[in-house]
Scaffold this motif. Structure first.
Motif, PDB file in Angstrom:
ATOM      1  N   GLU A   1      39.328  25.455  23.053  1.00 41.98           N
ATOM      2  CA  GLU A   1      39.045  26.416  21.985  1.00 41.98           C
ATOM      3  C   GLU A   1      37.561  26.459  21.637  1.00 41.98           C
ATOM      4  N   LEU A   2      36.757  25.736  22.409  1.00 40.94           N
ATOM      5  CA  LEU A   2      35.319  25.704  22.171  1.00 40.94           C
ATOM      6  C   LEU A   2      34.583  25.991  23.464  1.00 40.94           C
ATOM      7  N   GLN A   3      33.500  26.742  23.343  1.00 44.27           N
ATOM      8  CA  GLN A   3      32.667  27.045  24.503  1.00 44.27           C
ATOM      9  C   GLN A   3      31.234  27.206  24.024  1.00 44.27           C
ATOM     10  N   ARG A   4      30.309  26.600  24.765  1.00 47.59           N
ATOM     11  CA  ARG A   4      28.901  26.646  24.383  1.00 47.59           C
ATOM     12  C   ARG A   4      28.719  26.176  22.933  1.00 47.59           C
ATOM     13  N   ASP A   5      29.505  25.155  22.572  1.00 46.51           N
ATOM     14  CA  ASP A   5      29.458  24.544  21.244  1.00 46.51           C
ATOM     15  C   ASP A   5      29.870  25.495  20.125  1.00 46.51           C
ATOM     16  N   MET A   6      30.592  26.550  20.458  1.00 48.34           N
ATOM     17  CA  MET A   6      31.040  27.526  19.469  1.00 48.34           C
ATOM     18  C   MET A   6      32.554  27.688  19.555  1.00 48.34           C
ATOM     19  N   PRO A   7      33.251  27.965  18.444  1.00 42.99           N
ATOM     20  CA  PRO A   7      34.682  28.226  18.491  1.00 42.99           C
ATOM     21  C   PRO A   7      34.947  29.579  19.162  1.00 42.99           C
ATOM     22  N   LEU A   8      35.996  29.648  19.943  1.00 46.94           N
ATOM     23  CA  LEU A   8      36.314  30.903  20.615  1.00 46.94           C
ATOM     24  C   LEU A   8      36.681  32.000  19.615  1.00 46.94           C
ATOM     25  N   PHE A   9      37.067  31.600  18.414  1.00 54.21           N
ATOM     26  CA  PHE A   9      37.418  32.574  17.379  1.00 54.21           C
ATOM     27  C   PHE A   9      36.208  32.947  16.513  1.00 54.21           C
ATOM     28  N   LEU A  10      34.998  32.730  17.064  1.00 52.68           N
ATOM     29  CA  LEU A  10      33.762  33.051  16.345  1.00 52.68           C
ATOM     30  C   LEU A  10      33.758  34.481  15.824  1.00 52.68           C
ATOM     31  N   ASP A  11      34.073  35.438  16.678  1.00 54.76           N
ATOM     32  CA  ASP A  11      34.001  36.848  16.274  1.00 54.76           C
ATOM     33  C   ASP A  11      34.969  37.144  15.133  1.00 54.76           C
ATOM     34  N   SER A  12      36.138  36.493  15.157  1.00 55.82           N
ATOM     35  CA  SER A  12      37.097  36.692  14.065  1.00 55.82           C
ATOM     36  C   SER A  12      36.552  36.122  12.766  1.00 55.82           C
ATOM     37  N   LEU A  13      35.925  34.956  12.863  1.00 55.68           N
ATOM     38  CA  LEU A  13      35.335  34.363  11.668  1.00 55.68           C
ATOM     39  C   LEU A  13      34.263  35.265  11.073  1.00 55.68           C
ATOM     40  N   LYS A  14      33.465  35.855  11.933  1.00 55.90           N
ATOM     41  CA  LYS A  14      32.345  36.668  11.457  1.00 55.90           C
ATOM     42  C   LYS A  14      32.805  37.917  10.718  1.00 55.90           C
ATOM     43  N   THR A  15      34.005  38.410  11.051  1.00 61.80           N
ATOM     44  CA  THR A  15      34.515  39.588  10.333  1.00 61.80           C
ATOM     45  C   THR A  15      34.836  39.263   8.880  1.00 61.80           C
ATOM     46  N   GLU A  16      34.993  37.986   8.584  1.00 64.33           N
ATOM     47  CA  GLU A  16      35.315  37.583   7.219  1.00 64.33           C
ATOM     48  C   GLU A  16      34.082  37.498   6.326  1.00 64.33           C
ATOM     49  N   PHE A  17      32.889  37.595   6.922  1.00 61.49           N
ATOM     50  CA  PHE A  17      31.667  37.583   6.119  1.00 61.49           C
ATOM     51  C   PHE A  17      31.415  38.969   5.548  1.00 61.49           C
ATOM     52  N   THR A  18      31.800  39.169   4.313  1.00 59.30           N
ATOM     53  CA  THR A  18      31.599  40.460   3.635  1.00 59.30           C
ATOM     54  C   THR A  18      30.498  40.385   2.580  1.00 59.30           C
ATOM     55  N   TYR A  19      29.992  39.180   2.298  1.00 64.70           N
ATOM     56  CA  TYR A  19      28.895  38.946   1.361  1.00 64.70           C
ATOM     57  C   TYR A  19      29.122  39.618   0.007  1.00 64.70           C
ATOM     58  N   PRO A  20      30.186  39.218  -0.689  1.00 64.27           N
ATOM     59  CA  PRO A  20      30.547  39.871  -1.951  1.00 64.27           C
ATOM     60  C   PRO A  20      29.538  39.697  -3.079  1.00 64.27           C
ATOM     61  N   MET A  21      28.630  38.692  -2.969  1.00 64.52           N
ATOM     62  CA  MET A  21      27.650  38.499  -4.044  1.00 64.52           C
ATOM     63  C   MET A  21      26.336  39.227  -3.793  1.00 64.52           C
ATOM     64  N   ALA A  22      26.220  39.938  -2.677  1.00 65.13           N
ATOM     65  CA  ALA A  22      24.983  40.683  -2.402  1.00 65.13           C
ATOM     66  C   ALA A  22      24.824  41.831  -3.396  1.00 65.13           C
ATOM     67  N   TRP A  23      23.579  42.162  -3.704  1.00 73.23           N
ATOM     68  CA  TRP A  23      23.298  43.280  -4.616  1.00 73.23           C
ATOM     69  C   TRP A  23      23.905  44.557  -4.032  1.00 73.23           C
ATOM     70  N   GLY A  24      24.744  45.208  -4.828  1.00 73.58           N
ATOM     71  CA  GLY A  24      25.399  46.437  -4.389  1.00 73.58           C
ATOM     72  C   GLY A  24      26.781  46.222  -3.813  1.00 73.58           C
ATOM     73  N   ASN A  25      27.153  44.965  -3.542  1.00 70.88           N
ATOM     74  CA  ASN A  25      28.477  44.676  -2.977  1.00 70.88           C
ATOM     75  C   ASN A  25      29.491  44.235  -4.026  1.00 70.88           C
ATOM     76  N   ASN A  26      29.066  44.203  -5.272  1.00 75.35           N
ATOM     77  CA  ASN A  26      29.989  43.806  -6.343  1.00 75.35           C
ATOM     78  C   ASN A  26      29.852  44.784  -7.498  1.00 75.35           C
ATOM     79  N   GLY A  27      30.591  44.542  -8.545  1.00 78.80           N
ATOM     80  CA  GLY A  27      30.610  45.490  -9.650  1.00 78.80           C
ATOM     81  C   GLY A  27      29.495  45.327 -10.658  1.00 78.80           C
ATOM     82  N   ILE A  28      28.602  44.383 -10.445  1.00 75.13           N
ATOM     83  CA  ILE A  28      27.511  44.150 -11.399  1.00 75.13           C
ATOM     84  C   ILE A  28      26.445  45.234 -11.217  1.00 75.13           C
ATOM     85  N   LYS A  29      26.171  45.967 -12.267  1.00 73.20           N
ATOM     86  CA  LYS A  29      25.217  47.080 -12.187  1.00 73.20           C
ATOM     87  C   LYS A  29      23.826  46.723 -12.688  1.00 73.20           C
ATOM     88  N   ASP A  30      23.750  45.758 -13.584  1.00 75.64           N
ATOM     89  CA  ASP A  30      22.454  45.346 -14.126  1.00 75.64           C
ATOM     90  C   ASP A  30      21.820  44.338 -13.176  1.00 75.64           C
TER      91      ASP A  30
END
Length: 383
Positions: free
Chosen positions: A28-57
């Motif tokens: 399940e590992l290749q080149r020191d990376m999990p084979l499910f790397l791409d699946s993991l990366k889809t979970e990065f939605t960065y909800p605290m980034a400016w504009g990605n949450n409901g905070i307007k101020d």
């Protein structure tokens, strides 16, 4: 005879199956990376980034995002009760004096550093000069300031490093010669703060793992210490606490925008050859594969914020990022994506002129031309 033949066939079958299993061994590992790397990366939605949450101020968002960042950085080192600075040696140079100093950076660590003070009457604007990584641990602060009172081997090491990455010009000395008080210290693992057994990437990985077992993050520890160094520089009578900046190349560039994000003291920062996205940093295609990224691994932060989102916590203060088109460590497409993300934040605050981004025809380096750009940027924003 028939029984013997059957036995031989059966044995051959077992060997065949064993050989097949060996050739088709599950993993399940290749080149020191999990084979499910791409699946993991889809979970990065960065909800605290400016504009990605409901905070307007913006100020409210900045407070919440910075709080989440610090929370995920794990426990910071405790501050020193007093700096107790002493000057160990001094050397008069052209337009400034170089001091080798020692002071309490944290409750645990008393460190040595170079403090450069320009000639004339202060207080002067101050700069934290942040050294690079380079998988070269024998020197740290000596990459930014020309050392003195050291063994010939250390001087030759630092001069060779300056020739290789800085076109033979020490960034700290260049800024001091042009009117800036400069402080440079070793990050933990480098220079006079290395491993007794010898510092290298293998020891770096082990130290990072052991720090995690102690409830600390080595990368975070470095950034917290950088913020304490800025507080120390701002406390000196020779410096103006309202005019403090920071600069670095490579890991020093990472440290620069991280420091700007963490410390309200930093009014202007320059980061050279370190800006990218987590997506590009961990990707099959580009072969970057951080191998732990121990100098820039903030753990759970990436479930909330990407690298450029963290850097935007410095807004609305002045920031300049410079990257190289032929830099093999940071792909231009990812750099451009980061620049676009960051400009949107500064522009949304009406401070678009405070953010400068450049992608230049160069590699992973900080030549004299880029140092001149750095000086001009600091003159514009700190003088």
């Amino acid at each position: 005879m028939i029984r013997k033949i059957v036995g031989l066939v059966a044995a051959a079958g077992i060997l065949s199956v064993a050989a097949s299993a060996q050739n088709n061994k599950a993993y399940e590992l290749q080149r020191d990376m999990p084979l499910f790397l791409d699946s993991l990366k889809t979970e990065f939605t960065y909800p605290m980034a400016w504009g990605n949450n409901g905070i307007k101020d913006f100020d409210e968002w900045k407070s919440a995002a910075k709080g989440k960042l610090i929370e995920e950085m794990l426990l910071p080192p405790p501050r020193a009760n007093a700096y107790d600075m002493v000057i160990l040696e001094s050397e008069k140079r052209d337009g400034y004096t170089a001091h080798k100093i020692e002071f309490n950076l944290t409750k645990y660590s008393r460190v040595k550093g170079y403090l450069l003070i320009p000639d004339g009457d202060g207080p002067f604007p101050g700069i934290i000069a942040l050294h690079d990584h380079g998988a070269h641990f024998t020197i740290g602060k000596e990459k930014m300031v020309k050392p003195f009172g050291v063994d010939q081997a250390v001087l030759e090491d630092s001069d060779a490093w300056a020739d290789n990455l800085y076109e033979g010009q020490y960034v700290g000395d260049y800024l001091a010669q042009n009117g800036y008080a400069v402080l440079s210290t070793d990050a933990l693992m480098w220079g006079e703060r290395g491993c007794k057994e010898g510092s290298d990437n293998t020891h770096l990985a082990s130290v990072a793992g052991n720090m995690l077992l102690l409830g600390r993050n080595l990368s975070s520890w470095m950034s917290f210490e950088d913020s304490y160094a800025a507080e120390f520089l701002a406390s000196l009578p020779e410096t103006d606490s309202d005019r403090i900046g920071c600069v670095g190349l490579s890991m020093g560039g990472y440290r620069s925008w991280m420091l700007a994000a963490l410390s309200p003291l930093i009014k202007a920062s320059v980061a050279v050859c370190w800006m990218t996205t987590q997506d590009a940093m961990m990707d099959w295609k580009y072969g970057r594969h951080e191998r732990g990224g121990f100098a820039n691994n903030l753990g759970g932060v990436f479930a909330q914020l990407d690298y450029p989102h963290i850097a935007t916590l410095a807004c609305p203060n002045a920031m300049m990022l410079i990257n190289g088109e032929t830099d093999k460590l940071f792909k231009p497409h990812a750099v451009r994506e980061c620049y676009e993300t960051m400009h949107k934040v500064w522009d949304s605050c009406g401070e678009g002129d405070k953010l400068e981004t450049h992608l230049l025809p160069m590699g992973h380096e900080m030549p004299k031309s880029v140092q001149k750009m750095t000086l001009d940027f600091f003159d514009k924003n700190l003088k």
